[in-house]
Write an enzyme that holds these catalytic residues in place. Structure first.
Site, PDB file in Angstrom:
ATOM      1  N   SER A 112      43.317  34.811  41.383  1.00 14.34           N
ATOM      2  CA  SER A 112      42.107  35.628  41.376  1.00 14.34           C
ATOM      3  C   SER A 112      41.993  36.407  42.686  1.00 14.34           C
ATOM      4  CB  SER A 112      40.886  34.744  41.102  1.00 14.34           C
ATOM      5  OG  SER A 112      39.769  35.511  40.721  1.00 14.34           O
ATOM      6  N   ASP A 139      40.382  36.561  29.420  1.00 14.17           N
ATOM      7  CA  ASP A 139      39.902  36.788  30.784  1.00 14.17           C
ATOM      8  C   ASP A 139      39.599  38.272  30.931  1.00 14.17           C
ATOM      9  OD1 ASP A 139      39.550  37.086  33.540  1.00 14.17           O
ATOM     10  OD2 ASP A 139      41.468  36.194  34.083  1.00 14.17           O
ATOM     11  N   HIS A 199      40.034  32.665  32.475  1.00 17.21           N
ATOM     12  CA  HIS A 199      40.172  32.809  33.925  1.00 17.21           C
ATOM     13  C   HIS A 199      39.939  31.456  34.594  1.00 17.21           C
ATOM     14  CE1 HIS A 199      40.181  35.243  37.603  1.00 17.21           C
ATOM     15  NE2 HIS A 199      39.322  34.360  38.071  1.00 17.21           N
TER      16      HIS A 199
END
Length: 318
Positions: free
Chosen positions: A160, A258, A288
């Site tokens: 991320s 996601d 995610h």
């Protein structure tokens, strides 16, 4: 696109707990909730030969790092070095929240992992995290002998926000002619902070039903960036905006459900078009953050194993 059973169970439990969305929480609440989730849902910790905490200098201050060594290393040997940058929207996450991931890579890729506790927004907005990430890679290369590491076999990885920093550091290292990075493993990375960009995955999965929402990303951006409209097109914020030629070979991992999926795929496609060797893998039936929740979502353990195998192949078998 359907979710696997474990991911459905995970999301049902989140809804049942009745917690507020991330963007409705305070910074302290988000940090605490991510810390708690990591403690409860991470993969089981991996035993290693040695783990040590220390601080290193960065522009304007110092940061914490954690050094993981998988096994005893005799004087004539060295191991590859992997810099690990944690996720958390540039606002949350720390060395402890991603300890299980760093341990897993260390053991299963047979590498020295240097996990980087970069400074967080809003106390330290952009470009502090970028400056810290680049300084950490430079420090690891300069101190490779002390780490029993091989400065010619250095990789970066992160999930991320950490995937963003990994991609950005590779571009900066090319621009600044060093340090040399041999491989980049980007896990559901943030690569485009242009929140008006029309990625189908943002429309399909960004409403809040799939853990991370578009409004969460807007909230993270409002804390990380001081001038979002201008900075969103800076390659240090949105690496998709950069020149991707002559970058290190890459692995890009995404999750099928996601909102960040399509920008990750776009980055992999742009790397390939620029002549960079790249492997793309989407874990279709999960969300995610699934690798942080490997204790509850089996796909997370599959993802950790996959990334570790690719790190090992890139750094040991090249």
């Amino acid at each position: 696109m359907s979710l696997d059973h474990a991911t459905v169970t995970f999301l049902d439990a989140l809804r049942g707990a009745g917690g507020k969305p991330l963007y409705e929480q305070s910074v302290d609440e988000v940090r605490a909730s991510i810390r708690m989730a990591s403690q409860q849902l991470a993969a089981p910790p991996t035993d290693l030969h040695h783990v040590a905490d220390r601080t290193i200098p960065v522009p304007g201050g110092e940061i914490d790092i954690r050094i993981y060594t998988p096994r005893p290393i005799i004087a004539s040997q060295s191991l590859p070095i992997v810099l690990h940058f944690h996720g958390g929207g540039f606002v949350a996450g720390d060395l402890d929240t991603h300890d299980a991931i760093a341990r897993y890579y260390c053991k299963h890729a047979d590498v020295i992992v240097v996990a980087v506790g970069y400074r967080l927004a809003p106390e330290h907005p952009f470009p502090s995290a970028v400056d810290d990430a680049y300084a950490a890679v430079s420090w690891a290369v300069e101190h490779s002998h002390e780490l029993h590491g091989d400065a010619s076999r250095v990789a970066v990885t992160g999930d991320s926000a950490g995937g963003n920093l990994s991609a950005v550091v590779c571009q900066l290292a090319k621009e600044r002619r060093g340090p040399r990075i041999a491989f980049q493993a980007l896990v559901y990375p943030v690569v485009d902070f242009d929140l008006a960009a029309a990625y189908p995955s943002r429309a399909q999965f960004g409403g809040g039903e799939y853990f991370l929402s578009n409004r969460d990303m807007e909230w993270f951006g409002s804390l990380y960036l001081t001038d979002a409209q201008r900075q969103a097109h800076d390659l240090r914020v949105s690496p998709l905006a950069g020149d991707l030629r002559a970058l290190p070979p890459a692995l890009v991992v995404t999750a099928g459900c996601d909102p960040l999926r399509d920008e990750g795929k776009a980055y992999a496609d742009r790397l390939s078009a620029a002549g960079v060797p790249v492997e793309y893998r989407c874990f279709e039936q999960t969300i995610h953050g699934f690798m942080s929740f490997a204790g509850a979502i089996p796909a997370g353990l599959d993802g950790l194993s996959f990334v570790a195998a690719r790190l090992r192949a890139a750094l040991h078998d090249a």
